[in-house]
Design an enzyme around this catalytic site. Structure first.
Site, PDB file in Angstrom:
ATOM      1  N   ASP A 200       0.839  -1.200   0.000  1.00  0.00           N
ATOM      2  CA  ASP A 200       0.000   0.000   0.000  1.00  0.00           C
ATOM      3  C   ASP A 200       0.876   1.252   0.000  1.00  0.00           C
ATOM      4  O   ASP A 200       2.037   1.200   0.379  1.00  0.00           O
ATOM      5  CB  ASP A 200      -0.856   0.056   1.277  1.00  0.00           C
ATOM      6  CG  ASP A 200      -1.942  -1.016   1.312  1.00  0.00           C
ATOM      7  OD1 ASP A 200      -2.075  -1.766   0.334  1.00  0.00           O
ATOM      8  OD2 ASP A 200      -2.642  -1.083   2.333  1.00  0.00           O
TER       9      ASP A 200
ATOM     10  N   ARG B   8      -0.635  -0.469  -8.701  1.00  0.00           N
ATOM     11  CA  ARG B   8      -2.066  -0.274  -8.469  1.00  0.00           C
ATOM     12  C   ARG B   8      -2.264   1.232  -8.323  1.00  0.00           C
ATOM     13  O   ARG B   8      -1.842   1.836  -7.341  1.00  0.00           O
ATOM     14  CB  ARG B   8      -2.502  -0.986  -7.184  1.00  0.00           C
ATOM     15  CG  ARG B   8      -3.965  -0.746  -6.836  1.00  0.00           C
ATOM     16  CD  ARG B   8      -4.360  -1.483  -5.556  1.00  0.00           C
ATOM     17  NE  ARG B   8      -3.858  -0.827  -4.383  1.00  0.00           N
ATOM     18  CZ  ARG B   8      -3.420  -1.460  -3.291  1.00  0.00           C
ATOM     19  NH1 ARG B   8      -3.398  -2.764  -3.226  1.00  0.00           N
ATOM     20  NH2 ARG B   8      -2.998  -0.787  -2.240  1.00  0.00           N
TER      21      ARG B   8
HETATM   22  C1  FAD Z   1      -8.277  -1.594  -4.141  1.00  0.00           C
HETATM   23  C2  FAD Z   1      -7.971  -0.255  -3.556  1.00  0.00           C
HETATM   24  C3  FAD Z   1      -6.776  -0.067  -2.876  1.00  0.00           C
HETATM   25  C4  FAD Z   1      -6.473   1.191  -2.339  1.00  0.00           C
HETATM   26  N1  FAD Z   1      -5.245   1.396  -1.750  1.00  0.00           N
HETATM   27  C5  FAD Z   1      -4.879   2.645  -1.387  1.00  0.00           C
HETATM   28  C6  FAD Z   1      -3.557   2.921  -0.926  1.00  0.00           C
HETATM   29  O1  FAD Z   1      -2.702   2.031  -0.793  1.00  0.00           O
HETATM   30  N2  FAD Z   1      -3.235   4.217  -0.627  1.00  0.00           N
HETATM   31  C7  FAD Z   1      -4.153   5.240  -0.761  1.00  0.00           C
HETATM   32  O2  FAD Z   1      -3.791   6.408  -0.526  1.00  0.00           O
HETATM   33  N3  FAD Z   1      -5.416   4.984  -1.158  1.00  0.00           N
HETATM   34  C8  FAD Z   1      -5.810   3.733  -1.471  1.00  0.00           C
HETATM   35  N4  FAD Z   1      -7.087   3.500  -1.913  1.00  0.00           N
HETATM   36  C9  FAD Z   1      -8.141   4.547  -1.761  1.00  0.00           C
HETATM   37  C10 FAD Z   1      -8.127   5.536  -2.919  1.00  0.00           C
HETATM   38  O3  FAD Z   1      -7.002   6.374  -2.842  1.00  0.00           O
HETATM   39  C11 FAD Z   1      -9.394   6.431  -2.908  1.00  0.00           C
HETATM   40  O4  FAD Z   1      -9.414   7.174  -1.715  1.00  0.00           O
HETATM   41  C12 FAD Z   1     -10.704   5.666  -3.009  1.00  0.00           C
HETATM   42  O5  FAD Z   1     -10.611   4.597  -3.899  1.00  0.00           O
HETATM   43  C13 FAD Z   1     -11.855   6.612  -3.484  1.00  0.00           C
HETATM   44  O6  FAD Z   1     -11.568   7.115  -4.755  1.00  0.00           O
HETATM   45  P1  FAD Z   1     -12.246   6.567  -6.120  1.00  0.00           P
HETATM   46  O7  FAD Z   1     -11.156   6.310  -7.078  1.00  0.00           O
HETATM   47  O8  FAD Z   1     -13.125   5.429  -5.834  1.00  0.00           O
HETATM   48  O9  FAD Z   1     -13.006   7.801  -6.728  1.00  0.00           O
HETATM   49  P2  FAD Z   1     -14.076   8.822  -6.154  1.00  0.00           P
HETATM   50  O10 FAD Z   1     -14.196   9.877  -7.198  1.00  0.00           O
HETATM   51  O11 FAD Z   1     -13.733   9.228  -4.768  1.00  0.00           O
HETATM   52  O12 FAD Z   1     -15.395   7.969  -6.101  1.00  0.00           O
HETATM   53  C14 FAD Z   1     -16.089   7.576  -7.264  1.00  0.00           C
HETATM   54  C15 FAD Z   1     -17.429   7.007  -6.838  1.00  0.00           C
HETATM   55  O13 FAD Z   1     -17.201   5.782  -6.132  1.00  0.00           O
HETATM   56  C16 FAD Z   1     -18.045   5.679  -5.006  1.00  0.00           C
HETATM   57  N5  FAD Z   1     -17.215   5.689  -3.787  1.00  0.00           N
HETATM   58  C17 FAD Z   1     -15.932   6.021  -3.673  1.00  0.00           C
HETATM   59  N6  FAD Z   1     -15.506   5.876  -2.392  1.00  0.00           N
HETATM   60  C18 FAD Z   1     -16.576   5.458  -1.707  1.00  0.00           C
HETATM   61  C19 FAD Z   1     -16.790   5.126  -0.341  1.00  0.00           C
HETATM   62  N7  FAD Z   1     -15.820   5.207   0.573  1.00  0.00           N
HETATM   63  N8  FAD Z   1     -18.040   4.734   0.028  1.00  0.00           N
HETATM   64  C20 FAD Z   1     -19.038   4.631  -0.874  1.00  0.00           C
HETATM   65  N9  FAD Z   1     -18.893   4.927  -2.182  1.00  0.00           N
HETATM   66  C21 FAD Z   1     -17.686   5.334  -2.594  1.00  0.00           C
HETATM   67  C22 FAD Z   1     -18.972   6.872  -5.054  1.00  0.00           C
HETATM   68  O14 FAD Z   1     -20.122   6.513  -5.787  1.00  0.00           O
HETATM   69  C23 FAD Z   1     -18.183   7.894  -5.835  1.00  0.00           C
HETATM   70  O15 FAD Z   1     -18.975   8.827  -6.483  1.00  0.00           O
HETATM   71  C24 FAD Z   1      -7.413   2.260  -2.456  1.00  0.00           C
HETATM   72  C25 FAD Z   1      -8.596   2.062  -3.143  1.00  0.00           C
HETATM   73  C26 FAD Z   1      -8.885   0.837  -3.694  1.00  0.00           C
HETATM   74  C27 FAD Z   1     -10.161   0.663  -4.448  1.00  0.00           C
END
Ligand code: FAD
Length: 310
Positions: free
Chosen positions: A132, A182
């Site tokens: 991560d 990732r």
């Molecule tokens: C597999 C995976 C691994 C990750 N690992 C890391 C890491 O190592 N370091 C790091 O900094 N971040 C990590 N993240 C978190 C990432 O940085 C984002 O904060 C998170 O994925 C929300 O961003 P989004 O790309 O989904 O887009 P967004 O624009 O935030 O969301 C798009 C849509 O997805 C849905 N959505 C998003 N988040 C949520 C939620 N929490 N609850 C409900 N609906 C939601 C909503 O409908 C939203 O409109 C990870 C995420 C994933 C999926």
């Protein structure tokens, strides 16, 4: 950054709240939407339910910034045992770990030794190890240790955050070494000197980075591009770009979090994309859950509702 998001991320990093937050039963109850339970067995059960749907799993035992070397050793032993058990059972679950959970704040070399033990076991059992990405102060050391690891073990990947200005340079260096990436948007509170403050800019940078990642697929040096996002529009744009570039649907691998965008996960599988869901378990869920609330502040209503649910 919205005020609500900023407050929630502030809470996620506050020591006092990290210690007391988990005692709030209604927060705990609400957190269950994003994690099937505290135990490894809960993760396995969730993985077992996802597999028939064509979805494989990435797993993480929640924890970060450990302040005690024995806790870091305990976590390392836990992952080693789990990797052995998965290997024996032939279950396809890939671990994703945080370096501060392996003791990075205490002793860099010891945390690398812990990391190496996990990579060795992942390698021996035919698994893949994900690392991560945490706050910006950890980016250099995380990339340094990942590159060291890759020199010994072939199947290693690390998370990069599209909100950081530096990420294109980091991506190019990782691609050269055939390290999996990732790509995510980024979950922490970072200053505008280091990260795009506007969401639209983060989204655009994600897309630009994604196009470079797809181009690099042809290198066949072990580089594995993964898009960790729930953003349906962004995924559609990336898939359309891949199609125009003559890539197959299976060349786009999307990772999402357990409990988020379930319908989209199934749609993507049906369309031929590779989908994995990251399932978290463990008792140290509070900061992780606060970051999930910060991503979608409307989720706070679920916490409020859970206070009144029977
Ligand atoms: C597999 C995976 C691994 C990750 N690992 C890391 C890491 O190592 N370091 C790091 O900094 N971040 C990590 N993240 C978190 C990432 O940085 C984002 O904060 C998170 O994925 C929300 O961003 P989004 O790309 O989904 O887009 P967004 O624009 O935030 O969301 C798009 C849509 O997805 C849905 N959505 C998003 N988040 C949520 C939620 N929490 N609850 C409900 N609906 C939601 C909503 O409908 C939203 O409109 C990870 C995420 C994933 C999926």
């Amino acid at each position: 950054m919205s005020l609500m998001r900023s407050v929630l991320l502030g809470i996620s990093e506050n020591r006092w709240m990290r210690a007391r937050g988990p005692r709030l039963w209604f927060v705990r109850r609400a957190s269950r939407a994003f994690m099937p339970g505290d135990e490894f067995a809960d993760m396995l059960r969730a993985a077992g339910e996802l597999r028939p749907l064509g979805i494989d799993t990435v797993f993480t035992r929640l924890g970060e910034n450990v302040t005690d070397a024995s806790e870091a050793s305990f976590v390392t032993r836990h992952y080693v045992e789990v990797l052995d058990a998965l290997g024996t059972a032939g279950i396809r679950c890939e671990p994703s770990i945080k370096l501060t959970q392996l003791g990075l704040d205490l002793d860099k070399e010891q945390s690398y030794a812990n990391l190496r033990a996990l990579a060795a076991r992942a390698h021996a059992t035919g698994n893949y190890l994900w690392i991560d990405m945490e706050q910006t102060s950890y980016v250099d050391v995380t990339l340094e240790l990942t590159k060291r690891l890759k020199a010994e073990f072939p199947r290693v990947g690390v998370c990069l955050q599209a909100y950081l200005y530096r990420t294109m340079d980091d991506l190019n260096a990782l691609v050269e070494q055939g390290i999996g990436v990732r790509l995510v948007k980024g979950a922490y509170k970072e200053p505008a000197t280091l990260a795009y403050p506007k969401k639209a800019d983060v989204d655009e940078n994600f897309f630009t980075l994604a196009t470079v990642m797809l181009e690099c697929l042809s290198r066949k040096n072990g580089f594995r591009p993964v898009f960790g996002t729930h953003d349906v529009n962004l995924i559609a744009r990336i898939r359309a770009h891949a199609e125009r570039a003559g890539l197959a649907a299976r060349d786009v691998e999307v990772h999402m979090l357990y409990g988020i965008q379930r319908g989209e996960q199934l749609r993507l599988v049906k369309d031929g994309a590779i989908v994995r869901v990251l399932v978290a378990y463990g008792s140290f869920w509070f900061p992780w859950y606060m970051r999930r609330l910060a991503e979608r502040p409307a989720n706070v209503w679920f916490v409020v509702k859970s206070m009144f649910a029977g």
